[in-house]
Structure formats: C-alpha cells, structure tokens
Design an enzyme around this catalytic site. Structure first.
Site, short mmCIF file in Angstrom:
data_model
loop_
_atom_site.label_atom_id
_atom_site.label_comp_id
_atom_site.label_asym_id
_atom_site.label_seq_id
_atom_site.Cartn_x
_atom_site.Cartn_y
_atom_site.Cartn_z
N GLU A 165 0.83 -1.21 0.00
CA GLU A 165 0.00 0.00 0.00
C GLU A 165 0.86 1.26 0.00
O GLU A 165 0.52 2.25 -0.65
CB GLU A 165 -0.97 0.02 1.19
CG GLU A 165 -1.87 1.24 1.14
CD GLU A 165 -3.22 1.06 1.81
OE1 GLU A 165 -3.97 2.05 1.82
OE2 GLU A 165 -3.52 -0.03 2.30
N ARG A 218 -9.35 9.85 -11.81
CA ARG A 218 -9.89 9.68 -10.47
C ARG A 218 -9.53 8.36 -9.80
O ARG A 218 -9.73 8.21 -8.60
CB ARG A 218 -11.41 9.84 -10.48
CG ARG A 218 -11.84 11.25 -10.84
CD ARG A 218 -11.53 12.22 -9.69
NE ARG A 218 -11.47 13.59 -10.18
CZ ARG A 218 -10.44 14.39 -10.05
NH1 ARG A 218 -9.36 13.99 -9.44
NH2 ARG A 218 -10.47 15.61 -10.52
#
Length: 138
Positions: free
Chosen positions: A62, A110
């Site tokens: 992550e 996005r």
C-alpha cells in the site's frame, strides 16, 4: 510516467512520522515505469512464528501504491487514498530484506490501479498485490 529527477531523499521524507518509518520502509529506486522500496524482515515485521507478517507485506504494497499515485498527481490539489487492496502470500521470509516493485495497470483522472510484486533477497516472489487508489480533491 514517473519523474526520474525526483530525488529519493525527497520521496523518503514522506515516511517521517508514519508506519513506513516505524517498520523501516525505504524507497530505493525511481525509474520511468516503476518505483521500488525495501523493508527489513526483523522483530518489527515478524508474526509470532518468526516469519514476515502478511500484514507487513500489505503495508509495503500500500505504501508503494500510494506514493506512486502521489508522484503522478498534483499533491497540492489532490490526495491519493486506498480504496481496495489484495495480496497473495507466496513464500515466507525469516530475515533480511524484501523489496517491492510497483507498476501501473491503470492511471486515470480519479482512480489508479497498481500491481506490486515483493521479492526476497534471492529474487524469489514473496507476495503479489494489487491496489486501487482514489484520487480526490483536497
């Protein structure tokens, strides 16, 4: 895609006062197509059986995905946050370092999707992960 002129010390400065700093994640290379970071396999990243905790691998994955998204957006106007992450743990590691490499699968306005592969010091695959990042206005 990545600006290879960005100094690694500037990228590593993002680790200050984060989980990345606490467990020793260090960004090691920026190329046009990928970003790498390494993480120690020690008491900070072990699970009770003395091997690399799968959650630590997910933190590395992550971190790589989030920083990669930050490097390809305008951080003054946008923030990059994780929407979903998955990981398959392939082999255990007891000590040394693991290195993660992130590459883009999709970079939209996005959303971003990144693939992260984590290797041990013998270049054997330890974990493969995919993260979806939301790019939001600040």
């Amino acid at each position: 895609m990545f600006n290879t002129e960005i100094p690694l010390d500037k990228v590593n400065a993002m680790n200050k006062n984060t989980i990345m700093e606490q467990i020793g994640i260090e960004f090691t290379e920026i190329s046009k197509d990928y970003l790498t970071a390494r993480m120690p396999v020690d008491h900070r990243t072990h699970q009770p059986f003395g091997i690399l905790h799968g959650g630590a691998s997910v933190v590395l994955a992550e971190s790589l995905g989030s920083v990669a998204s930050t490097l390809v957006t305008n951080p003054k106007e946008e923030a990059c946050v994780g929407l979903e992450i998955n990981a398959n743990h392939i082999r255990s590691v007891k000590e040394g370092y693991v290195t993660g490499k992130v590459q883009a699968l999709h970079v939209g306005r996005r959303t971003h999707i990144w693939e992260i592969k984590i290797y041990n010091e013998e270049d054997k695959l330890v974990c493969v992960s995919r993260i979806t990042i939301a790019v939001i206005k600040k």
